[in-house]
Design an enzyme around this catalytic site. Structure first.
Site, PDB file in Angstrom:
ATOM      1  N   GLY A   1       0.833  -1.201   0.000  1.00  0.00           N
ATOM      2  CA  GLY A   1       0.000   0.000   0.000  1.00  0.00           C
ATOM      3  C   GLY A   1       0.868   1.250   0.000  1.00  0.00           C
ATOM      4  O   GLY A   1       2.091   1.177   0.087  1.00  0.00           O
TER       5      GLY A   1
ATOM      6  N   GLU B   1       4.711  -6.863   6.972  1.00  0.00           N
ATOM      7  CA  GLU B   1       4.227  -5.695   7.711  1.00  0.00           C
ATOM      8  C   GLU B   1       4.787  -5.550   9.120  1.00  0.00           C
ATOM      9  O   GLU B   1       4.968  -4.425   9.599  1.00  0.00           O
ATOM     10  CB  GLU B   1       2.693  -5.699   7.772  1.00  0.00           C
ATOM     11  CG  GLU B   1       2.010  -5.434   6.432  1.00  0.00           C
ATOM     12  CD  GLU B   1       1.741  -6.699   5.620  1.00  0.00           C
ATOM     13  OE1 GLU B   1       2.265  -7.775   5.998  1.00  0.00           O
ATOM     14  OE2 GLU B   1       1.016  -6.600   4.622  1.00  0.00           O
TER      15      GLU B   1
ATOM     16  N   ASP C   1      -2.457  -7.563   6.943  1.00  0.00           N
ATOM     17  CA  ASP C   1      -3.891  -7.323   6.728  1.00  0.00           C
ATOM     18  C   ASP C   1      -4.356  -7.864   5.377  1.00  0.00           C
ATOM     19  O   ASP C   1      -3.874  -8.904   4.951  1.00  0.00           O
ATOM     20  CB  ASP C   1      -4.199  -5.823   6.916  1.00  0.00           C
ATOM     21  CG  ASP C   1      -3.523  -4.930   5.887  1.00  0.00           C
ATOM     22  OD1 ASP C   1      -2.578  -5.388   5.209  1.00  0.00           O
ATOM     23  OD2 ASP C   1      -3.936  -3.759   5.754  1.00  0.00           O
TER      24      ASP C   1
ATOM     25  N   GLY D   1      -0.681  -5.467   0.080  1.00  0.00           N
ATOM     26  CA  GLY D   1      -1.814  -5.138  -0.777  1.00  0.00           C
ATOM     27  C   GLY D   1      -1.892  -5.988  -2.049  1.00  0.00           C
ATOM     28  O   GLY D   1      -2.986  -6.292  -2.533  1.00  0.00           O
TER      29      GLY D   1
HETATM   30  C1  QUE Z   1       6.254  -3.596   4.835  1.00  0.00           C
HETATM   31  C2  QUE Z   1       5.239  -3.146   4.035  1.00  0.00           C
HETATM   32  C3  QUE Z   1       5.510  -2.518   2.809  1.00  0.00           C
HETATM   33  C4  QUE Z   1       6.845  -2.366   2.422  1.00  0.00           C
HETATM   34  C5  QUE Z   1       7.872  -2.846   3.229  1.00  0.00           C
HETATM   35  C6  QUE Z   1       7.570  -3.445   4.427  1.00  0.00           C
HETATM   36  C7  QUE Z   1       4.488  -2.002   1.946  1.00  0.00           C
HETATM   37  C8  QUE Z   1       4.899  -1.330   0.747  1.00  0.00           C
HETATM   38  C9  QUE Z   1       6.256  -1.225   0.422  1.00  0.00           C
HETATM   39  C10 QUE Z   1       6.777  -0.577  -0.732  1.00  0.00           C
HETATM   40  C11 QUE Z   1       7.976  -1.013  -1.315  1.00  0.00           C
HETATM   41  C12 QUE Z   1       8.501  -0.383  -2.431  1.00  0.00           C
HETATM   42  C13 QUE Z   1       7.851   0.692  -2.979  1.00  0.00           C
HETATM   43  C14 QUE Z   1       6.659   1.138  -2.400  1.00  0.00           C
HETATM   44  C15 QUE Z   1       6.137   0.516  -1.298  1.00  0.00           C
HETATM   45  O1  QUE Z   1       7.178  -1.761   1.260  1.00  0.00           O
HETATM   46  O2  QUE Z   1       3.263  -2.136   2.229  1.00  0.00           O
HETATM   47  O3  QUE Z   1       6.037   2.191  -2.924  1.00  0.00           O
HETATM   48  O4  QUE Z   1       8.362   1.344  -4.078  1.00  0.00           O
HETATM   49  O5  QUE Z   1       3.960  -0.808  -0.062  1.00  0.00           O
HETATM   50  O6  QUE Z   1       8.566  -3.897   5.229  1.00  0.00           O
HETATM   51  O7  QUE Z   1       3.957  -3.289   4.432  1.00  0.00           O
END
Ligand code: QUE
Length: 350
Positions: free
Chosen positions: A67, A138, A146, A115
């Site tokens: 997300g 998470e 979730d 997500g």
């Molecule tokens: C836990 C998470 C997320 C995460 C890393 C975690 C998560 C998430 C991202 C993420 C990674 C790279 C991206 C970005 C988001 O990393 O939900 O926009 O370029 O979206 O340890 O829950």
């Protein structure tokens, strides 16, 4: 870039096609993306011109990393309104997919976390490739697994779902097939042809998947399945940590090392979430529980601090509110799981 382009929803032939199109963020979901997907799925549900829904992503990297975590943390540090709105809309989408009456397929040709799991796991056909990396990471940022984790993870055999939740372990295609997270394996190089074939003949998808099926190899976690079954069977996070400490194997030591980096508070949230999710009478009840948790957790220290340390500043040195699982009180957990005022509770789309 206009927000309307973050996800492309259109009908091609007799297929409703949803292409995640936020490559700069590994297609991490925004509220707007969830709304656009929901609107398309609702329209296609009763549209006789649509036989099947296909999820994929644009460009090279990712399927969906999760997300819009930065938004969630910024909102959570303030009044939390936008964060709650995101969860509300995202979980309605997860629930809509769970009960979707038409065949759905997700091509998980890259990172599939958080997500992304909420989109792919409810699909009837879940295609992994050698580029698939699956995780529920998470607890590493003070959040919890979730998008239905309480339901899906608690229904995996041998406490493997709990192991995924507590360690945030990243697994590849063969393990995804072993655990039912993927239904099929297709080599990444053949995905373009597979998609073209599905778009041309969606009602033949099962035959097509058989024709394109590759070999994902041996699943590495099969070697640890007995150990996971034994060491993650405890009735608390503390009991699991004690079992890992007593085990005295390299693998057990590695799990302890990883768990020592996670938020003790949200590891205990995840443990209770899976306990309650296992007993939920239906998926909606599970999602209502997760919404209560999400609404609380985004405003707590561990999430704000986890996002700072892991996502924003990347020092990977979060200071968690409680240093060890033992220090997290039942009262704290009770407050996180407590019902919301009745006009603020989550409800499925009607
Ligand atoms: C836990 C998470 C997320 C995460 C890393 C975690 C998560 C998430 C991202 C993420 C990674 C790279 C991206 C970005 C988001 O990393 O939900 O926009 O370029 O979206 O340890 O829950």
């Amino acid at each position: 870039m206009s927000e309307a382009q973050e996800v492309l929803c259109r009908v091609e032939g007799r297929v409703g096609r949803i292409t995640l199109n936020r490559p700069q963020a590994l297609h991490a979901l925004t509220t707007n993306m969830c709304r656009l997907m929901t609107d398309a799925l609702v329209a296609w549900r009763d549209d006789p011109a649509v036989d099947l829904v296909l999820f994929d992503h644009s460009g090279e990297r990712g399927f969906c990393a999760g997300g819009d975590i930065r938004m969630l943390a910024e909102s959570g540090a303030g009044d939390g309104r936008l964060a709650r709105e995101f969860f509300f809309v995202e979980y309605r989408l997860n629930h809509l997919l769970f009960h979707y009456p038409k065949p759905t397929a997700a091509i998980m040709d890259g990172v599939t976390m958080g997500g992304g799991v909420g989109l792919s796991r409810p699909c009837r056909y879940r295609v992994a490739t050698e580029r698939t990396t699956f995780a529920m990471p998470e607890t590493g940022i003070g959040l919890f697994p979730d998008v239905g984790g309480g339901w899906y993870l608690s229904r995996m055999p041998d406490h493997i779902g709990l192991w995924l939740a507590l360690t945030g372990a990243r697994i590849k295609a063969a393990d995804c097939e072993l655990l039912g997270l993927a239904t099929d394996f297709v080599e990444s190089g053949k995905v373009a042809d597979l998609k073209a074939a599905i778009l041309a003949e969606p009602t033949r998808i099962e035959t097509l998947l058989t024709e394109f099926e590759g070999d994902s190899g041996r699943p590495p976690i099969a070697q640890h399945q007995d150990e996971i079954a034994r060491l993650f069977s405890g009735d608390s996070v503390e009991a699991i940590v004690a079992a890992l400490e007593a085990a005295d194997t390299d693998w057990a030591r590695e799990q302890l090392k990883v768990m020592a980096t996670k938020s003790p508070q949200t590891m205990k949230v995840a443990f209770r979430q899976l306990q309650l999710g296992a007993r939920a009478k239906d998926f909606a009840e599970n999602m209502a529980m997760e919404y209560r948790i999400g609404a609380r957790v985004v405003q707590r220290h561990d999430f704000i601090e986890g996002v700072r340390a892991v996502i924003v500043e990347k020092d990977n040195a979060p200071t968690w509110s409680e240093p060890r699982p033992h220090d997290v009180s039942e009262a704290t957990l009770d407050a996180i799981f407590a019902p919301l005022p009745s006009n603020e509770e989550w409800s499925p789309l009607t």
